[in-house]
Write an enzyme that holds these catalytic residues in place. Structure first.
Site, mmCIF file in Angstrom:
data_model
loop_
_atom_site.group_PDB
_atom_site.id
_atom_site.type_symbol
_atom_site.label_atom_id
_atom_site.label_comp_id
_atom_site.label_asym_id
_atom_site.label_seq_id
_atom_site.Cartn_x
_atom_site.Cartn_y
_atom_site.Cartn_z
ATOM 1 N N GLY A 40 -13.216 -4.456 0.637
ATOM 2 C CA GLY A 40 -14.564 -3.795 0.642
ATOM 3 C C GLY A 40 -15.118 -2.917 -0.674
ATOM 4 O O GLY A 40 -16.072 -3.003 -1.013
ATOM 5 N N LYS B 216 -20.012 -17.204 1.611
ATOM 6 C CA LYS B 216 -21.412 -17.258 1.929
ATOM 7 C C LYS B 216 -22.049 -16.411 0.476
ATOM 8 O O LYS B 216 -21.554 -15.264 0.375
ATOM 9 C CB LYS B 216 -21.910 -16.100 2.887
ATOM 10 N N GLY C 11 -8.745 -8.131 -1.361
ATOM 11 C CA GLY C 11 -8.976 -9.072 -0.142
ATOM 12 C C GLY C 11 -8.639 -10.495 -0.541
ATOM 13 O O GLY C 11 -7.239 -10.438 -1.109
ATOM 14 N N ARG D 112 0.877 -1.242 0.121
ATOM 15 C CA ARG D 112 -0.064 -0.025 -0.114
ATOM 16 C C ARG D 112 0.766 1.271 -0.037
ATOM 17 O O ARG D 112 0.275 2.288 -0.433
ATOM 18 C CB ARG D 112 -0.778 -0.003 1.087
HETATM 19 P P1 AMP Z 1 -15.413 -14.223 1.533
HETATM 20 O O1 AMP Z 1 -14.634 -13.466 2.382
HETATM 21 O O2 AMP Z 1 -16.790 -14.333 1.379
HETATM 22 O O3 AMP Z 1 -14.716 -13.888 0.069
HETATM 23 O O4 AMP Z 1 -14.891 -15.687 1.805
HETATM 24 C C1 AMP Z 1 -13.534 -16.069 2.022
HETATM 25 C C2 AMP Z 1 -13.300 -17.250 2.754
HETATM 26 O O5 AMP Z 1 -14.309 -18.130 1.994
HETATM 27 C C3 AMP Z 1 -12.034 -17.859 2.894
HETATM 28 O O6 AMP Z 1 -11.324 -17.673 4.121
HETATM 29 C C4 AMP Z 1 -12.156 -19.212 2.344
HETATM 30 O O7 AMP Z 1 -11.527 -20.248 3.118
HETATM 31 C C5 AMP Z 1 -13.562 -19.611 2.489
HETATM 32 N N1 AMP Z 1 -14.391 -20.486 1.797
HETATM 33 C C6 AMP Z 1 -14.198 -20.848 0.457
HETATM 34 N N2 AMP Z 1 -14.669 -21.884 0.030
HETATM 35 C C7 AMP Z 1 -15.041 -22.534 1.183
HETATM 36 C C8 AMP Z 1 -15.878 -23.844 1.355
HETATM 37 N N3 AMP Z 1 -16.239 -24.673 0.390
HETATM 38 N N4 AMP Z 1 -16.459 -24.023 2.556
HETATM 39 C C9 AMP Z 1 -16.138 -23.000 3.642
HETATM 40 N N5 AMP Z 1 -15.529 -21.866 3.573
HETATM 41 C C10 AMP Z 1 -14.998 -21.549 2.343
#
Ligand code: AMP
Length: 397
Positions: free
Chosen positions: A375, A199, A352, A36
């Site tokens: 974000g 999610k 991210g 950064r």
């Molecule tokens: P996000 O912050 O929503 O982009 O989610 C990122 C996180 O999703 C990472 O830390 C991954 O470890 C997790 N992730 C990805 N695939 C899976 C999965 N199949 N089951 C559980 N966690 C997951």
């Protein structure tokens, strides 16, 4: 197009620049990743070359309005001095702005650079306090926003100050807006978006917006299981966003109506537990055993995703394909990163986790653009107006 530092005369002026120096540090306060800081250098160099008197400001961490020296910006001043090859004055006041800081700002000579203490030592910063914005504005003649990472926040230093001084963007924000904006609004087609992460719930607005823009939408990661469930598949112990099952079904329907190919994995790597060393195997997506959890996309899916990515004109990627932090479940994410790296497409990585994954696998220099804001880039992909960018007038205004 937003006005930039090139569109305003900065010579001899005091220019206050909101940077994103929210860098990670170790327990000794040593900076562990200078990305950064390096990202902010082009704007700072330009200002010094033009003979501006430059005042830099940023937050670091979440001191929540309290003075906590764990989050002092002093190491950033030292790092900047080394990168710029000139002494960056550090205004060490925990009040951020006081008489001493005002005097130092007034005494700056052309080409000199000074850095204020952590903005979030003042609780008014995140509340967009008008008085604090006034204190900051009082130090300078021009405000430059170059902190894309906080552009989705309306804080005193990212938005409030724009009411008080002429406002322009720095080169980093200019670049982010150009690459993210062009990827979504004027892409070389076909436009393919790859979404992953944990999610569905967190990414609904992104999916909804992208469904109006893209030719193909590839969905991997934990998000995919909610879509599988909506199709009536057995997903075993895989992560499920229960309250969004119906929404997943309706997103599939919308995609069909709009002629967008919404592509889900066809196989997964599923394990007996959420553990790198847990026993695991590959299964077809509609045949996951009840006692297993899907933690990565399988090789057939990786190959299918890679094929679609290779024929794309533009690819936008946000979110890992699996639990890439565990080496046993990183293969799918690595395969997607590799497909992007070797494709001739314009490749834009949301900040991210996907940015971290691309760097971790050594493909950083192969991408067209890696966003510096997690974000902020997500809100950009949602089609939202970011407050820290909205306050900058367009060119010619
Ligand atoms: P996000 O912050 O929503 O982009 O989610 C990122 C996180 O999703 C990472 O830390 C991954 O470890 C997790 N992730 C990805 N695939 C899976 C999965 N199949 N089951 C559980 N966690 C997951």
């Amino acid at each position: 197009m937003k006005r930039t530092v090139r569109d305003i005369d900065v010579t001899g002026k005091r220019v206050i620049v909101r940077c994103d120096f929210n860098v990670p540090t170790d327990s000794d306060g040593k900076i562990t990743d200078e990305t950064r800081i390096v990202g902010a250098l082009p704007t700072i160099r330009y200002l010094t070359e033009q003979g501006a008197k430059t005042i830099l400001m940023s937050h670091m961490g979440r001191p929540d309005g309290e003075v906590d020296m764990k989050y002092t910006l002093r190491p950033v001043a030292e790092s900047l001095s080394a990168h710029l090859g000139r002494d960056v004055l550090f205004a060490a006041s925990p009040a951020v702005v006081d008489d001493e800081v005002r005097a130092a700002a007034a005494g700056l000579e052309q080409g000199q650079v000074m850095l204020l203490e952590n903005l979030r030592f003042r609780k008014e910063e995140t509340k967009n306090g008008a008085d604090f914005a006034k204190e900051l504005a009082g130090l300078a003649d021009i405000w430059v926003n170059d902190a894309f990472g906080t552009a989705h926040r309306a804080h005193a230093s990212t938005a409030g100050i724009a009411d008080l001084l002429p406002a322009v963007s720095g080169f980093l924000i200019e670049k982010e807006v150009k690459f993210l904006g062009d990827a979504v609004e004027h892409p070389k087609r076909p436009l393919v978006a790859v979404l992953g992460g944990a999610k569905v719930g967190d990414k609904i607005p992104v999916i909804e917006n992208l469904l109006t823009k893209v030719d193909s939408l590839l969905i991997g990661g934990g998000m995919a299981y909610t879509f599988f469930k909506a199709r009536g598949y057995e997903i075993g112990a895989s992560i499920l966003d229960e309250k969004n099952i119906a929404l997943a079904a309706s997103l599939e329907k919308t995609a069909k109506e709009k002629g967008v190919a919404l592509v889900l994995p066809i196989d997964v790597k599923a394990a007996a537990a959420f553990d790198n060393d847990a026993e695991s195997a590959y299964y077809d997506a509609d045949d996951i055993p009840a006692d297993r959890m899907g933690l990565d996309i399988g090789p057939k899916s990786a190959e299918m995703f890679a094929r679609i990515i290779k024929s794309a004109g533009t690819v936008i990627w946000n979110g890992p394909m699996g639990v890439f932090e565990m080496p046993s479940f990183a293969e799918g994410t690595k395969a997607v990163a590799s497909a992007l790296a070797s494709s001739g497409a314009v490749t834009v990585i949301g900040g991210g986790d996907s940015a971290a994954a691309v760097e971790q696998f050594g493909f950083g220099d192969k991408m067209t653009h890696i966003s510096t804001g997690g974000g902020a880039s997500l809100e950009f992909l949602e089609g939202r107006t970011l407050p820290g960018i909205a306050v900058i007038p367009d060119k010619g205004e």
